[in-house]
Structure formats: C-alpha cells, structure tokens
Design a protein around this motif. Sequence first.
Motif, mmCIF file in Angstrom:
data_model
loop_
_atom_site.group_PDB
_atom_site.id
_atom_site.type_symbol
_atom_site.label_atom_id
_atom_site.label_comp_id
_atom_site.label_asym_id
_atom_site.label_seq_id
_atom_site.Cartn_x
_atom_site.Cartn_y
_atom_site.Cartn_z
ATOM 1 N N PRO A 96 0.801 -1.219 0.000
ATOM 2 C CA PRO A 96 0.000 0.000 0.000
ATOM 3 C C PRO A 96 0.840 1.278 0.000
ATOM 4 N N LEU A 97 2.008 1.258 0.647
ATOM 5 C CA LEU A 97 2.877 2.430 0.648
ATOM 6 C C LEU A 97 3.431 2.693 -0.750
ATOM 7 N N LEU A 98 3.841 1.628 -1.436
ATOM 8 C CA LEU A 98 4.362 1.792 -2.788
ATOM 9 C C LEU A 98 3.265 2.269 -3.733
ATOM 10 N N ALA A 99 2.043 1.806 -3.504
ATOM 11 C CA ALA A 99 0.924 2.275 -4.324
ATOM 12 C C ALA A 99 0.677 3.764 -4.110
ATOM 13 N N LEU A 100 0.811 4.236 -2.866
ATOM 14 C CA LEU A 100 0.664 5.670 -2.598
ATOM 15 C C LEU A 100 1.756 6.473 -3.305
ATOM 16 N N ALA A 101 2.981 5.945 -3.312
ATOM 17 C CA ALA A 101 4.063 6.636 -4.008
ATOM 18 C C ALA A 101 3.774 6.732 -5.500
ATOM 19 N N GLU A 102 3.300 5.649 -6.076
ATOM 20 C CA GLU A 102 2.957 5.661 -7.501
ATOM 21 C C GLU A 102 1.811 6.625 -7.783
ATOM 22 N N ARG A 103 0.826 6.658 -6.897
ATOM 23 C CA ARG A 103 -0.309 7.566 -7.082
ATOM 24 C C ARG A 103 0.144 9.016 -6.995
ATOM 25 N N ALA A 104 1.024 9.317 -6.050
ATOM 26 C CA ALA A 104 1.517 10.694 -5.925
ATOM 27 C C ALA A 104 2.240 11.116 -7.199
ATOM 28 N N PHE A 115 0.260 14.383 5.718
ATOM 29 C CA PHE A 115 -1.177 14.474 5.915
ATOM 30 C C PHE A 115 -1.590 13.758 7.201
ATOM 31 N N ALA A 116 -2.466 14.394 7.964
ATOM 32 C CA ALA A 116 -3.007 13.798 9.181
ATOM 33 C C ALA A 116 -4.211 12.945 8.792
ATOM 34 N N GLY A 117 -3.940 11.727 8.323
ATOM 35 C CA GLY A 117 -4.999 10.815 7.922
ATOM 36 C C GLY A 117 -5.550 11.100 6.540
ATOM 37 N N GLU A 118 -6.432 10.221 6.078
ATOM 38 C CA GLU A 118 -7.144 10.355 4.804
ATOM 39 C C GLU A 118 -6.190 10.678 3.656
ATOM 40 N N HIS A 119 -5.168 9.863 3.498
ATOM 41 C CA HIS A 119 -4.103 10.163 2.544
ATOM 42 C C HIS A 119 -4.583 10.222 1.103
#
Length: 320
Positions: free
Chosen positions: A25-33, A293-297
């Motif tokens: 999930p962290l790598l997916a967030l990096a890709e999304r960013a 971000f404080a939650g809801e990334h």
Amino acid sequence: MVAPRIGYLLPTRERVMEGQHETGPLLALAERAEALGYDSIWVGDSLLARPRHDPMTLLAAVAARTRRVEMGTAVLLPALRNPVLLAHQWATLDRLAEGRMILGVGIASNVQNIRDEFEAAGVPWDKRLGRMLEGLRLCRALWTGEPVEWDGRWRVKAGTLGPTPHRPGGPPIWVAGNAEPTIERVGRHFDGWFPNGPTPAQYAETWRAMQAAAQAAGRPPGAITGAAYLTLAVDENAARAHERMDRFLAQYYGQRPDVMRKRQACFAGPLAAAREWLAAYAEAGVTHFALRFAGEHERQLELLARLRDDLRLPAPRHAG
C-alpha cells in the motif's frame, strides 16, 4: 514565474501504528503521488522510538516503482549510522534512482525515547551533532570515488567507495533544525534547509540570514534550497479538521497536541485556507514543500495535487 515543488510524506509511522506492516500500500501511494504530479516522495526515520519501515530499504523500492519524482528522507538521523556504510548505501540508492535522491538529515530531538533509541543502537547521545557533521564530511569524501584517508571518530585507510553516486559529489544534503548555528552551517556547507517548525515570518527571517551566509562564503545564488516539512489536515469542516489534527499528533508523538502544535508547523481547515497558508511559506522563501497528511491520505493527495500552480511566484531574488 516559478512554482514551488510539492512533495508527499509516505505514512510509514502511521501504518505501523495501525498494525499495517505491508509495503504494497505504501508503494501504491508513491505511484499515485507521482501520477498526480507530485514532485517528490519522502519517508521518515526511526529505529525504536517511532517504529516504522527502514527508509533506505523502502526508498529503493520506490525508486524501482517510479520514474520522475525525487525521493528523500524527512529526516534521516546520520549519527545512528556508520558513515562508511551510509555512504555506500546512499551511493547505491542514487544509482538506483538515477540521481533523484535527496538526503534530509537532522540531529534528533532531545526526548527520552529517542535517547533510548541511541542507547539501543550503541551510539553515544553526547556529541551527536559532531558525529553527524563529521560523518557527512566523510560521506562526501567517499562519494568522490578517490582513495580516502581519514583519522577521526572513524578511521579509513586508503578506502575507495564504489559505486559512486549518480550525481558527482553525491546527493544534495538538506539539514533540518531552527537553531542559530544552523544558519551559518547550512549557508556555508549544505544544499538545503529543511525545518518543520517556523512560522512564515520566522522562516523568512532565517532564510534571509542563511542566504547572506551563503553569499559571504562565496557560494553562487541558488546554492541552497529553501524547503519545509509541513503537516496538514484539510477538510471543509474546520472543527473536524482540527479534531483530526489533534488526534493525529497525540497518537503519533504520545504528547499533548497543543504542545506539538507549538513545535511543528501544522494546518487544519478548508482547502482555500490551506492554499493561503502554503502561499505565505512560498512568499517567505520555500521552493520545495514536503507535505505530511493527518490521515485520509488518498483524499488529501487529490486535494493538494493542484496547488503548485496556485502558488506561482516571481523568480526569487537572492541576497545581495
């Protein structure tokens, strides 16, 4: 007109606190960013005080999953690490990322759990600033690829490092902190300033002094980057945003949120007000934001993605 660069801090600490240790999930967030147009991806650092994923290992995976974004630490504690190993790891990382790495560093907050972390790692707490500064000098010497002789806290005998970093001289080093000596230190020797506490007015004052120190050292205009690590809870319901920020700070640091708000630059409120808040920092000299971000990334990633164009400013005028 120039637009500040906008970065995103991966929630490594938050996910471990929630019992979610998976990296996917962290790598997916990096890709999304990256897909949303963010300019950089950041990760924090801690061994035991604030358990989280190892930053260098995780950044290697991010480097393999992205193509454009810069990546860095916000911030690494070099004093916890042998600088020869650190230089080798960062040279390899910079090769993996093809020159996209930024080494953000700090000396560690003087709180008990971080002091305990140093003890657990077998590193003396005293003189940690000296350890960090000498260690970074040794890293830079090794990054040249030339044989290094070193006789200080560490001893190196004709040591040659390979591979060398992608960028000659190694990745840029950004230094956290607001203390008075930081002004001269960054102005003369480092590539960026990366604080998380000053108000826009305080930032502007320190930034002017830092640029003057750089000029006095004979460095060219633009030699140092003005960066900032900022925490946001964006919600059109301001009361809900403040409640989320307070909950986040209390859980993350184990301290009262009102105490942490005095130490760290935090925003809670609607998107329009967030834009004004960030614009004030851009006016003060910030050209690279690292946003936590404080939650809801996922939602906040989308909301903040387009702010860079709204923060366009005239090209900065350098001191002197």
